[in-house]
Design a protein around this motif. Structure first.
Motif, PDB file in Angstrom:
ATOM      1  N   THR A 155       4.916   1.102 -11.608  1.00 51.11           N
ATOM      2  CA  THR A 155       5.916   1.055 -10.539  1.00 51.11           C
ATOM      3  C   THR A 155       6.851   2.253 -10.604  1.00 51.11           C
ATOM      4  O   THR A 155       7.166   2.878  -9.582  1.00 51.11           O
ATOM      5  CB  THR A 155       6.735  -0.249 -10.635  1.00 51.11           C
ATOM      6  N   SER A 322       2.336  -0.080  -1.723  1.00 48.40           N
ATOM      7  CA  SER A 322       3.672   0.112  -1.161  1.00 48.40           C
ATOM      8  C   SER A 322       3.588   0.674   0.251  1.00 48.40           C
ATOM      9  O   SER A 322       4.441   0.397   1.089  1.00 48.40           O
ATOM     10  CB  SER A 322       4.492   1.045  -2.058  1.00 48.40           C
ATOM     11  N   THR A 355       7.823  -0.084  -2.955  1.00 48.74           N
ATOM     12  CA  THR A 355       7.170   0.115  -4.254  1.00 48.74           C
ATOM     13  C   THR A 355       7.637  -0.934  -5.259  1.00 48.74           C
ATOM     14  O   THR A 355       6.831  -1.536  -5.985  1.00 48.74           O
ATOM     15  CB  THR A 355       7.464   1.526  -4.786  1.00 48.74           C
TER      16      THR A 355
END
Length: 470
Positions: A155, A322, A355
């Motif tokens: 991430t 995302s 995200t």
């Protein structure tokens, strides 16, 4: 009635500033075919798929694993044709939902979005859960905690610039291919004269008894087999950031499918032929077989390459996923505060809130049973491909018939046959993942009926980036 994309209205001088301020932010076109292929291959993550997902097939269908993957690859060629045509006709970060929604109506687009959301939320966690197993030669870690840590690291990397991530993932991808190559060489060099036939599958159960793999079992395994090469669709999600998408999306999709299929299928054949016995093959312990064929140092090297491949896959999947949320916000799928958050780009040009919305739940899913996650994903992928194939049948109507796009050969036979096969595969999948996926889809349909449909002028308005408007 099928919704079609409407060209944007030109802003009048008096309203130009207001329109510019209200316009959704656009992703930057910064990568070509090579960068897109590296990112997409990394999302397929051939090595981590080989070491994390394929062992499940070895355990369930034994020596028929290569056959199931080969059949799945043939089906994926037809799917790739559909993606290539629709992805060049409708190049949007929304991927499947933009393609299907534009051609088959907004409800169909919403349903495919829900299925893709199931996939994008679950797949990174499934892959990440394999990390601890392949770090075991160096470190002994808790499986769920390690998977969650990988998701968090992915991430953070996903918040960076896409071009930088293309190079990072490209380096990791080289290690993946090396690992798959080493496994192939070792497997073929230790080919067992008594190895079972690749065309007549056999498997051993918990008691060690040998059973023949039925055609029904192979068909039932196709959900996971389709999942194994599923990542080629990433090229469609990246279409807003690919240079010249009308040409490069199809090239990226087809190159990725061809390379990834070879990188996965060749080692599977080698492992099947090189396994010392059927029980070892059915155990799915590929790392143990590699060590037995060579030595502990080679086994450790392969395990570390796979661990890096898993991290690589996590990064690319978070990037891809995302973009799906970013596009859904731009298309007004949610209440306005949520749309605004998901549509916000950070300093590196990435949708940072989207995200985080993908990565953090992905870390939490690492504490759910991995086998269930894999099976749910197989159902969602099959359903998603089915809706894409239906949209491909509608891709040559009205003004879309003459639009500039890559066109698949043998249309409409390819999508028609694909639809028939996928419907049959769906009827052979396990009940539990079907119920989970069906329940999520039913809840999403209620959201459509009571929130999106009454607000169809201002919600779920599927769009293209400005430079790709017809």
């Amino acid at each position: 009635m099928t919704d079609t994309l409407r060209p944007p209205r030109a802003a009048t001088p008096a309203t130009a500033d207001t329109a510019a301020a209200a316009a959704p932010q656009q992703l930057k076109r910064s990568i070509g075919v090579v960068g897109g292929t590296l990112l997409t291959l990394s999302c397929v993550t051939p090595a981590s798929t080989l070491f994390v997902i394929v062992p499940e097939l070895f355990s369930s269908i034994g020596s028929a694993t290569a056959l199931a993957i080969a059949i799945g690859t043939v089906l994926c060629v037809a799917v790739a044709f559909c993606y290539s045509e629709l992805g060049t006709l409708i190049p949007s970060a929304g991927g499947e939902y933009a393609m299907v929604g534009t051609l088959a109506g907004r409800l169909a687009g919403w349903l495919v979005f829900v299925l893709s959301l199931i996939v994008v939320m679950i797949v990174p966690s499934v892959i990440a859960l394999g990390t601890a197993d392949y770090l075991a030669p160096v470190l002994h870690l808790d499986k769920a905690m390690t998977g969650a840590a990988v998701m968090l690291a992915a991430t953070l990397a996903g918040l960076l610039d896409l071009r930088a991530n293309a190079w990072i993932t490209g380096v990791f991808l080289v290690l993946e291919v090396i690992a798959a190559g080493v496994v192939s060489v070792l497997g073929f060099s230790h080919a067992n004269a008594d190895a079972p036939s690749l065309l007549h599958g056999v498997v051993t159960g918990d008691g060690g008894a040998t059973t023949t793999v039925s055609i029904g079992a192979i068909v039932g395994a196709l959900g996971i087999a389709l999942f194994i090469t599923q990542g080629f669709s990433t090229a469609v999600y990246l279409s807003e950031e690919l240079e010249n998408p009308r040409r490069n999306v199809s090239r990226t999709v087809l190159w990725t499918l061809g390379i990834s299929s070879a990188v996965i299928l060749v080692p599977v054949v080698a492992i099947t032929m090189g396994a010392p016995d059927l029980q070892t093959l059915s155990s799915g312990d590929i790392s143990g077989m590699v060590t037995a064929w060579s030595n502990s140092a080679v086994g450790t090297f392969i395990s570390l390459c796979v661990a890096l491949a898993i991290i690589n896959a996590g990064i690319v999947m978070v990037i891809q996923n995302s973009r799906v949320l970013f596009a859904s916000a731009r298309d007004k799928a949610w209440p306005e505060p949520v749309n605004k958050a998901f549509g916000t780009l950070g300093r590196f040009g990435s949708p940072w809130v989207a995200t985080l919305a993908v990565g953090l739940p992905g870390a939490a899913l690492c504490f759910v049973k991995g086998a269930l996650l894999s099976n749910i994903t197989g159902v969602a992928v099959t359903g998603m491909y089915l809706l894409v194939a239906i949209a491909a049948l509608l891709s040559r109507r009205a003004h879309h018939k003459h639009a500039a796009a890559w066109r698949m050969p043998l249309w409409p036979a390819v999508p028609v046959v694909l639809i028939a096969v996928l419907v049959y595969v769906m009827t052979q999948l396990d009940a539990e993942p079907l119920l989970w996926t069906g329940g999520i889809t039913a809840a999403a349909t209620l959201y459509w009926l009571f929130y999106l449909r009454p607000r169809q002028d201002t919600r779920w308005v599927i769009s293209l980036p400005e430079d790709q408007q017809p």
